[in-house]
Design an enzyme around this catalytic site. Structure first.
Site, PDB file in Angstrom:
ATOM      1  N   ASP A   4       1.071  -1.236   0.114  1.00 27.47           N
ATOM      2  CA  ASP A   4      -0.183   0.031  -0.050  1.00 27.47           C
ATOM      3  C   ASP A   4       0.865   1.223   0.088  1.00 27.47           C
ATOM      4  O   ASP A   4       1.846   1.374   0.667  1.00 27.47           O
ATOM      5  CB  ASP A   4      -0.935  -0.121   1.317  1.00 27.47           C
ATOM      6  CG  ASP A   4      -1.898   1.085   1.312  1.00 27.47           C
ATOM      7  OD1 ASP A   4      -2.401   1.467   0.261  1.00 27.47           O
ATOM      8  OD2 ASP A   4      -2.483   1.073   2.541  1.00 27.47           O
ATOM      9  N   ASP A  26       2.569   4.997  -5.315  1.00 25.48           N
ATOM     10  CA  ASP A  26       1.808   6.432  -5.114  1.00 25.48           C
ATOM     11  C   ASP A  26       2.721   7.337  -5.520  1.00 25.48           C
ATOM     12  O   ASP A  26       3.296   8.052  -4.635  1.00 25.48           O
ATOM     13  CB  ASP A  26       1.258   6.395  -3.954  1.00 25.48           C
ATOM     14  CG  ASP A  26       0.255   7.553  -3.651  1.00 25.48           C
ATOM     15  OD1 ASP A  26       0.277   8.506  -4.389  1.00 25.48           O
ATOM     16  OD2 ASP A  26       0.051   7.873  -2.353  1.00 25.48           O
ATOM     17  N   GLU A  47      -1.710   6.073  -8.647  1.00 22.36           N
ATOM     18  CA  GLU A  47      -2.831   7.047  -8.215  1.00 22.36           C
ATOM     19  C   GLU A  47      -2.507   8.412  -8.679  1.00 22.36           C
ATOM     20  O   GLU A  47      -1.527   8.979  -8.895  1.00 22.36           O
ATOM     21  CB  GLU A  47      -2.514   7.097  -6.742  1.00 22.36           C
ATOM     22  CG  GLU A  47      -3.567   8.432  -6.074  1.00 22.36           C
ATOM     23  CD  GLU A  47      -3.579   8.399  -4.585  1.00 22.36           C
ATOM     24  OE1 GLU A  47      -3.353   7.474  -3.831  1.00 22.36           O
ATOM     25  OE2 GLU A  47      -3.588   9.577  -4.042  1.00 22.36           O
ATOM     26  N   SER A 106     -11.635   4.705   2.383  1.00 19.99           N
ATOM     27  CA  SER A 106     -12.951   4.100   2.073  1.00 19.99           C
ATOM     28  C   SER A 106     -13.573   3.557   3.359  1.00 19.99           C
ATOM     29  O   SER A 106     -14.680   2.981   3.455  1.00 19.99           O
ATOM     30  CB  SER A 106     -13.316   3.059   1.157  1.00 19.99           C
ATOM     31  OG  SER A 106     -12.854   3.831  -0.192  1.00 19.99           O
ATOM     32  N   ASN A 126     -10.079   0.181  -0.120  1.00 18.97           N
ATOM     33  CA  ASN A 126      -9.182   0.079   0.927  1.00 18.97           C
ATOM     34  C   ASN A 126      -9.819   0.522   2.222  1.00 18.97           C
ATOM     35  O   ASN A 126     -10.362   1.726   2.492  1.00 18.97           O
ATOM     36  CB  ASN A 126      -7.816   1.309   0.875  1.00 18.97           C
ATOM     37  CG  ASN A 126      -7.012   0.771  -0.337  1.00 18.97           C
ATOM     38  OD1 ASN A 126      -7.465  -0.155  -1.121  1.00 18.97           O
ATOM     39  ND2 ASN A 126      -5.948   1.528  -0.332  1.00 18.97           N
ATOM     40  N   ASP A 172      -8.930   0.555   6.493  1.00 18.90           N
ATOM     41  CA  ASP A 172      -7.839   0.293   7.564  1.00 18.90           C
ATOM     42  C   ASP A 172      -8.632   1.146   8.855  1.00 18.90           C
ATOM     43  O   ASP A 172      -8.880   0.065   9.908  1.00 18.90           O
ATOM     44  CB  ASP A 172      -6.511   1.015   7.376  1.00 18.90           C
ATOM     45  CG  ASP A 172      -5.451   0.950   8.264  1.00 18.90           C
ATOM     46  OD1 ASP A 172      -5.660   0.066   9.424  1.00 18.90           O
ATOM     47  OD2 ASP A 172      -4.445   1.267   8.209  1.00 18.90           O
TER      48      ASP A 172
HETATM   49  P1  13P Z   1      -9.136   4.424   5.662  1.00 17.97           P
HETATM   50  O1  13P Z   1      -8.246   5.224   6.403  1.00 17.97           O
HETATM   51  O2  13P Z   1     -10.402   5.173   5.244  1.00 17.97           O
HETATM   52  O3  13P Z   1      -9.548   3.179   6.207  1.00 17.97           O
HETATM   53  O4  13P Z   1      -8.309   4.114   4.256  1.00 17.97           O
HETATM   54  C1  13P Z   1      -7.330   3.170   4.278  1.00 17.97           C
HETATM   55  C2  13P Z   1      -6.552   3.430   3.021  1.00 17.97           C
HETATM   56  O5  13P Z   1      -6.881   3.988   2.177  1.00 17.97           O
HETATM   57  C3  13P Z   1      -5.317   2.581   2.887  1.00 17.97           C
HETATM   58  O6  13P Z   1      -4.609   2.741   1.844  1.00 17.97           O
HETATM   59  O1  G3H Z   2      -2.496   4.633   3.889  1.00 22.41           O
HETATM   60  C1  G3H Z   2      -3.127   4.632   4.816  1.00 22.41           C
HETATM   61  C2  G3H Z   2      -3.313   3.400   5.529  1.00 22.41           C
HETATM   62  O2  G3H Z   2      -4.338   3.385   6.542  1.00 22.41           O
HETATM   63  C3  G3H Z   2      -2.151   2.961   6.336  1.00 22.41           C
HETATM   64  O3  G3H Z   2      -1.710   3.444   7.294  1.00 22.41           O
HETATM   65  O4  G3H Z   2       0.655   4.175   7.063  1.00 22.41           O
HETATM   66  O5  G3H Z   2      -0.428   4.255   9.293  1.00 22.41           O
HETATM   67  O6  G3H Z   2       0.086   2.042   8.075  1.00 22.41           O
HETATM   68  P1  G3H Z   2      -0.387   3.633   7.900  1.00 22.41           P
HETATM   69 ZN    ZN Z   3      -4.603   4.785   1.317  1.00 23.68          ZN
END
Ligand code: 13P
Ligand code: G3H
Ligand code: ZN
Length: 348
Positions: A83, A105, A142, A225, A266, A268
């Site tokens: 990611d 990205d 992206e 999302s 996505n 998280d």
């Molecule tokens: P959220 O913070 O909305 O869960 O998005 C996660 C995300 O886009 C990770 O790349």
């Molecule tokens: O890009 C956003 C995701 O929620 C991942 O978050 O970079 O804190 O691991 P992070």
């Molecule tokens: Zn993201």
């Protein structure tokens, strides 16, 4: 089933007209929660690790935990995805380790904060696509910039400052050859996305629909999302947390996206909220407890519940058994021959 490429997983999703949740992981319990939900709902799934996750867990721990998940659950198609890769070396290291998909990205510079120019984004993304496709690995790019900052990553702002220009999206897809394209439509990473339930003035679904019409063969990706449901916020606040009231992306808007080319979603933050609420509850109700299993088990279960719900809502539920994993060599050959060329000109 060995790991699948994200390209195969998203091509299947496009055929079936559903979306696939891409859930972030940092530790064993999150991976277990995702697999428990995938088994429960019979779903294919994308497990993704950010740079922060790779650093936190150490690359090899996380990689082998995800491999263990796929060995233990051969009936579940799993794509392992990087990611928000911030540069060529980050993507290369994930590919060389065995990730089956990476996100470059290039909307931000390597510092993960400063927006790039369009030309800079095209150049770095194309470089990653060339390297990845030679090895059969999927690439997400992206165009446009999300709002917010998560773990030091992000340009900040409201999410409306760098909304994707559809003309640029088409040119970007054409010049880079990405398999999947993340677009900015007003969402942000993290819990604080919107100050009220979002409408079309802040969540630009019309732009998404327009881009899909122009790029019908490119899988669209919605970042940021999480839906940030009130009940998850309430549990945290009930047990001593201090979240300000906030709104995420309503599931029905994501479903509208799925009907218009969104294949990867996505999530998280919703899982972070579920885990934190469950742990706070144990701490508040049974302060005498100190065995981490006493709070990690409910945390894992709380995350499983959220993930299973999203899998059902995104439509991936029931599709785990639809297909067999294609070997990575199929993609090496397929990219070389143009079979997997998703550029608009290749599909005309
Ligand atoms: P959220 O913070 O909305 O869960 O998005 C996660 C995300 O886009 C990770 O790349
Ligand atoms: O890009 C956003 C995701 O929620 C991942 O978050 O970079 O804190 O691991 P992070
Ligand atoms: Zn993201």
């Amino acid at each position: 089933m060995p790991l699948v490429t994200m390209r195969q997983l998203l091509d299947e999703a496009a055929k079936g007209g559903y979306g696939v949740g891409a859930f972030n992981v940092n530790n064993m319990e999150q991976i277990q929660a995702i697999l428990a939900a995938a088994k429960e709902t019979k779903s294919p799934v994308i497990i993704q690790a950010s740079r922060g996750a790779r650093k936190y867990a150490e690359d090899l721990y996380l990689f082998h935990l995800i491999l263990a998940a796929s060995e233990l659950n051969p009936e579940i198609p799993i794509a392992m995805h990087l990611d928000h890769g911030n540069g060529f070396e980050t993507c290369k290291s994930a590919i060389e380790l065995g990730y089956t998909s990476v996100m470059m990205d290039g909307s931000l510079k390597e510092d993960g904060k400063t927006p790039t120019t369009f030309e800079e984004n095209v150049a770095i993304t194309k470089k990653v696509v060339d390297f990845a496709h030679e090895r059969g690995v999927t690439v997400e790019g992206e165009i446009g910039v999300l709002g917010g900052v998560e773990d030091g990553h992000g340009a900040g702002g409201s999410g409306l400052e760098h909304v994707t220009d559809p003309d640029q999206a088409v040119e970007f897809a054409e010049r880079t050859g990405v398999d999947a394209l993340a677009i900015a439509i007003g969402t942000s990473h993290g819990a604080y996305k919107f100050t009220k339930k979002p409408d079309g003035s802040v969540l630009k679904m019309d732009i998404l629909i327009d881009i899909h019409k122009r790029l019908p063969h490119t899988h669209l990706v919605m970042h940021g999302s999480s839906s940030v449901p009130k009940d998850l916020q309430d549990v945290i606040n009930q047990y001593g947390g201090k979240l300000k009231q906030t709104w995420g992306v309503p599931v029905e808007e994501i479903q509208l996206g799925i009907r218009n080319g969104v294949r990867k979603i996505n999530v998280d933050t919703d899982n972070r909220l579920a885990i934190t609420g469950a742990i706070r509850k144990v701490f508040a109700e049974t302060p005498e407890k100190f065995d981490p299993r006493d709070y990690m088990k409910p945390a894992r279960e709380a995350m499983q519940k959220v993930v299973a719900q999203r899998m059902t809502q995104f439509g991936q539920a029931g599709h785990a058994g639809d297909y067999k994993q294609l070997p990575i060599s199929e993609f090496v050959a397929g990219y070389a021959s143009g079979k997997y060329d998703a550029r608009p000109s290749a599909k005309k």
